[in-house]
Design a protein around this motif. Sequence first.
Motif, mmCIF file in Angstrom:
data_model
loop_
_atom_site.group_PDB
_atom_site.id
_atom_site.type_symbol
_atom_site.label_atom_id
_atom_site.label_comp_id
_atom_site.label_asym_id
_atom_site.label_seq_id
_atom_site.Cartn_x
_atom_site.Cartn_y
_atom_site.Cartn_z
ATOM 1 N N ILE A 1 1.170 -20.294 -4.330
ATOM 2 C CA ILE A 1 1.370 -19.116 -3.489
ATOM 3 C C ILE A 1 0.067 -18.756 -2.777
ATOM 4 O O ILE A 1 0.052 -18.457 -1.583
ATOM 5 C CB ILE A 1 1.876 -17.925 -4.330
ATOM 6 C CG1 ILE A 1 3.311 -18.188 -4.807
ATOM 7 C CG2 ILE A 1 1.812 -16.626 -3.534
ATOM 8 C CD1 ILE A 1 3.826 -17.176 -5.807
ATOM 9 N N GLU A 2 -1.052 -18.823 -3.509
ATOM 10 C CA GLU A 2 -2.353 -18.521 -2.907
ATOM 11 C C GLU A 2 -2.701 -19.480 -1.767
ATOM 12 O O GLU A 2 -3.402 -19.104 -0.830
ATOM 13 C CB GLU A 2 -3.453 -18.594 -3.959
ATOM 14 C CG GLU A 2 -3.496 -17.425 -4.916
ATOM 15 C CD GLU A 2 -4.719 -17.472 -5.798
ATOM 16 O OE1 GLU A 2 -5.345 -16.422 -6.023
ATOM 17 O OE2 GLU A 2 -5.066 -18.572 -6.279
ATOM 18 N N SER A 3 -2.229 -20.698 -1.870
ATOM 19 C CA SER A 3 -2.512 -21.684 -0.823
ATOM 20 C C SER A 3 -1.685 -21.447 0.436
ATOM 21 O O SER A 3 -1.995 -21.976 1.501
ATOM 22 C CB SER A 3 -2.259 -23.103 -1.341
ATOM 23 O OG SER A 3 -0.865 -23.357 -1.483
ATOM 24 N N GLN A 4 -0.630 -20.623 0.309
ATOM 25 C CA GLN A 4 0.283 -20.382 1.429
ATOM 26 C C GLN A 4 -0.022 -19.094 2.194
ATOM 27 O O GLN A 4 0.241 -19.003 3.388
ATOM 28 C CB GLN A 4 1.729 -20.332 0.924
ATOM 29 C CG GLN A 4 2.231 -21.656 0.355
ATOM 30 C CD GLN A 4 3.598 -21.506 -0.271
ATOM 31 O OE1 GLN A 4 3.832 -20.647 -1.113
ATOM 32 N NE2 GLN A 4 4.528 -22.357 0.145
ATOM 33 N N THR A 5 -0.558 -18.094 1.482
ATOM 34 C CA THR A 5 -0.831 -16.808 2.131
ATOM 35 C C THR A 5 -1.829 -16.021 1.302
ATOM 36 O O THR A 5 -2.030 -16.307 0.113
ATOM 37 C CB THR A 5 0.474 -15.992 2.296
ATOM 38 O OG1 THR A 5 0.224 -14.856 3.116
ATOM 39 C CG2 THR A 5 1.007 -15.527 0.956
ATOM 40 N N GLU A 6 -2.468 -15.020 1.903
ATOM 41 C CA GLU A 6 -3.421 -14.182 1.177
ATOM 42 C C GLU A 6 -2.674 -13.148 0.333
ATOM 43 O O GLU A 6 -1.795 -12.448 0.847
ATOM 44 C CB GLU A 6 -4.361 -13.476 2.146
ATOM 45 C CG GLU A 6 -5.418 -14.373 2.770
ATOM 46 C CD GLU A 6 -6.494 -13.567 3.480
ATOM 47 O OE1 GLU A 6 -7.617 -13.449 2.942
ATOM 48 O OE2 GLU A 6 -6.192 -13.056 4.572
ATOM 49 N N VAL A 7 -3.040 -13.066 -0.935
ATOM 50 C CA VAL A 7 -2.350 -12.167 -1.858
ATOM 51 C C VAL A 7 -3.352 -11.410 -2.723
ATOM 52 O O VAL A 7 -4.541 -11.753 -2.767
ATOM 53 C CB VAL A 7 -1.378 -12.935 -2.782
ATOM 54 C CG1 VAL A 7 -0.275 -13.609 -1.987
ATOM 55 C CG2 VAL A 7 -2.131 -13.956 -3.638
ATOM 56 N N VAL A 8 -2.841 -10.400 -3.407
ATOM 57 C CA VAL A 8 -3.597 -9.719 -4.454
ATOM 58 C C VAL A 8 -2.733 -9.714 -5.710
ATOM 59 O O VAL A 8 -1.497 -9.691 -5.621
ATOM 60 C CB VAL A 8 -3.969 -8.272 -4.054
ATOM 61 C CG1 VAL A 8 -4.933 -8.276 -2.882
ATOM 62 C CG2 VAL A 8 -2.728 -7.446 -3.716
ATOM 63 N N LEU A 9 -3.371 -9.761 -6.872
ATOM 64 C CA LEU A 9 -2.674 -9.672 -8.152
ATOM 65 C C LEU A 9 -2.870 -8.261 -8.674
ATOM 66 O O LEU A 9 -4.001 -7.855 -8.972
ATOM 67 C CB LEU A 9 -3.211 -10.709 -9.144
ATOM 68 C CG LEU A 9 -2.546 -12.089 -9.103
ATOM 69 C CD1 LEU A 9 -2.656 -12.725 -7.728
ATOM 70 C CD2 LEU A 9 -3.163 -13.005 -10.163
ATOM 71 N N LEU A 10 -1.778 -7.512 -8.771
ATOM 72 C CA LEU A 10 -1.870 -6.094 -9.113
ATOM 73 C C LEU A 10 -2.039 -5.875 -10.613
ATOM 74 O O LEU A 10 -1.302 -6.457 -11.419
ATOM 75 C CB LEU A 10 -0.608 -5.353 -8.659
ATOM 76 C CG LEU A 10 -0.318 -5.304 -7.161
ATOM 77 C CD1 LEU A 10 0.964 -4.516 -6.923
ATOM 78 C CD2 LEU A 10 -1.476 -4.663 -6.400
ATOM 79 N N PRO A 11 -2.997 -5.007 -11.018
ATOM 80 C CA PRO A 11 -3.086 -4.624 -12.431
ATOM 81 C C PRO A 11 -1.942 -3.689 -12.804
ATOM 82 O O PRO A 11 -1.440 -2.924 -11.972
ATOM 83 C CB PRO A 11 -4.436 -3.903 -12.516
ATOM 84 C CG PRO A 11 -4.730 -3.447 -11.132
ATOM 85 C CD PRO A 11 -4.071 -4.423 -10.203
ATOM 86 N N VAL A 12 -1.532 -3.758 -14.067
ATOM 87 C CA VAL A 12 -0.526 -2.834 -14.599
ATOM 88 C C VAL A 12 -1.285 -1.678 -15.241
ATOM 89 O O VAL A 12 -2.187 -1.891 -16.051
ATOM 90 C CB VAL A 12 0.379 -3.534 -15.630
ATOM 91 C CG1 VAL A 12 1.368 -2.538 -16.238
ATOM 92 C CG2 VAL A 12 1.128 -4.694 -14.982
ATOM 93 N N ASP A 13 -0.921 -0.460 -14.878
ATOM 94 C CA ASP A 13 -1.641 0.722 -15.354
ATOM 95 C C ASP A 13 -1.608 0.826 -16.881
ATOM 96 O O ASP A 13 -0.643 0.415 -17.530
ATOM 97 C CB ASP A 13 -1.026 1.974 -14.736
ATOM 98 C CG ASP A 13 -1.056 1.932 -13.212
ATOM 99 O OD1 ASP A 13 -1.968 2.494 -12.616
ATOM 100 O OD2 ASP A 13 -0.143 1.283 -12.635
ATOM 101 N N GLU A 14 -2.669 1.410 -17.438
ATOM 102 C CA GLU A 14 -2.812 1.488 -18.894
ATOM 103 C C GLU A 14 -1.642 2.207 -19.550
ATOM 104 O O GLU A 14 -1.159 1.791 -20.611
ATOM 105 C CB GLU A 14 -4.121 2.196 -19.252
ATOM 106 C CG GLU A 14 -4.381 2.254 -20.750
ATOM 107 C CD GLU A 14 -5.695 2.921 -21.103
ATOM 108 O OE1 GLU A 14 -6.007 3.001 -22.309
ATOM 109 O OE2 GLU A 14 -6.413 3.365 -20.178
ATOM 110 N N SER A 15 -1.153 3.271 -18.943
ATOM 111 C CA SER A 15 -0.033 4.022 -19.528
ATOM 112 C C SER A 15 1.218 3.160 -19.634
ATOM 113 O O SER A 15 1.968 3.239 -20.619
ATOM 114 C CB SER A 15 0.257 5.273 -18.697
ATOM 115 O OG SER A 15 0.577 4.925 -17.351
#
Length: 328
Positions: free
Chosen positions: A216-230
């Motif tokens: 997926i990273e090779s196909q488009t620019e992405v971010v990996l979202l953190p899951v909130d602590e709560s």
Amino acid sequence: MRKFLVAALAVILVLGTLGTGFAAKEGWPDQLRFMAGPPGGNWFAMGGAMADLWTKEVLQTTSSTGGGVANIVNVNAAKADMGLSVTSMMGAAAKGEDPYKEVLGNAGLFANLYRQYTYFIMRKDYAEKNGIKTLGDVMEKKLPIRFATLKPGTASEFVIKSILQKGYGVSWEDIKKWGGSVEFSNYDDGGNLLADNHLDCFAFAVGRAASVVMKIESQTEVVLLPVDESARKAMADAYGTTTFDIEPGIYKSVTEPVPVVGDYTCVVIRQDLPEDLVYELAKSLWGGKATIASAIKDLEELDPKEAISVGVPAHPGAVKFWKEAAGN
């Protein structure tokens, strides 16, 4: 002549068993049915590799597609002998909790294989446009997001849906009410939809170094979202999950640790299979770890000391082997 024919037949029978593992012993089934995961993912490939190993060393084993939720149901009902799932789901099955309607007592843990990470992969342009830094930002802003995960019945769909429900009080229907959409896909198609700007976020659970994420990273620019602590705490309270960090150095889009919901990929097995058979299967898997890990890197994490989880029902044959292998 008759003695010669009898002897020749005996030789043929012996040769016929060489290279195909042990002959089925008394009480063993003729073959094993292993249910893996959807095509295109690590589980599907790993299921084939394990089946090949056991066919050569223990007993004829076939591998087929499957999903983390359904695999436990099918193993419990003896429609399969083994299958891949996640350990938290095994805990839910043992208690008869959602997504299961009753206690599934014939499904036992065979081994924890490797860590499982939840990935919420978002297009970078969408994240920047909407000021999204964590998964909670999407839920708080009630954005009309085009969202996808794997198909219902998979471990990924279960855990992603559970994170939204337990962690944020959000359902699939809520996302649709915001003007968004929810699709169920496979790894390849979901990745392509994200790259082609038909999705804003694609979420699933997979191992630490996942080729599907790299693709997926090779196909488009992405971010990996953190899951909130709560949300991570809510999942831990509900299903016994933990927190893992996606560390920098694995994916080019990750420059600092990304905390996510963590679990283990595991093998589930019928509790009513013979103890000596299950012992031999575990012994074969441990001995063949390097071979499988050369193709499925995640299996390098297989550790006898972590193979059996406290509080999750496990097969006695597996417990016996992993304790011996751990030196206990």
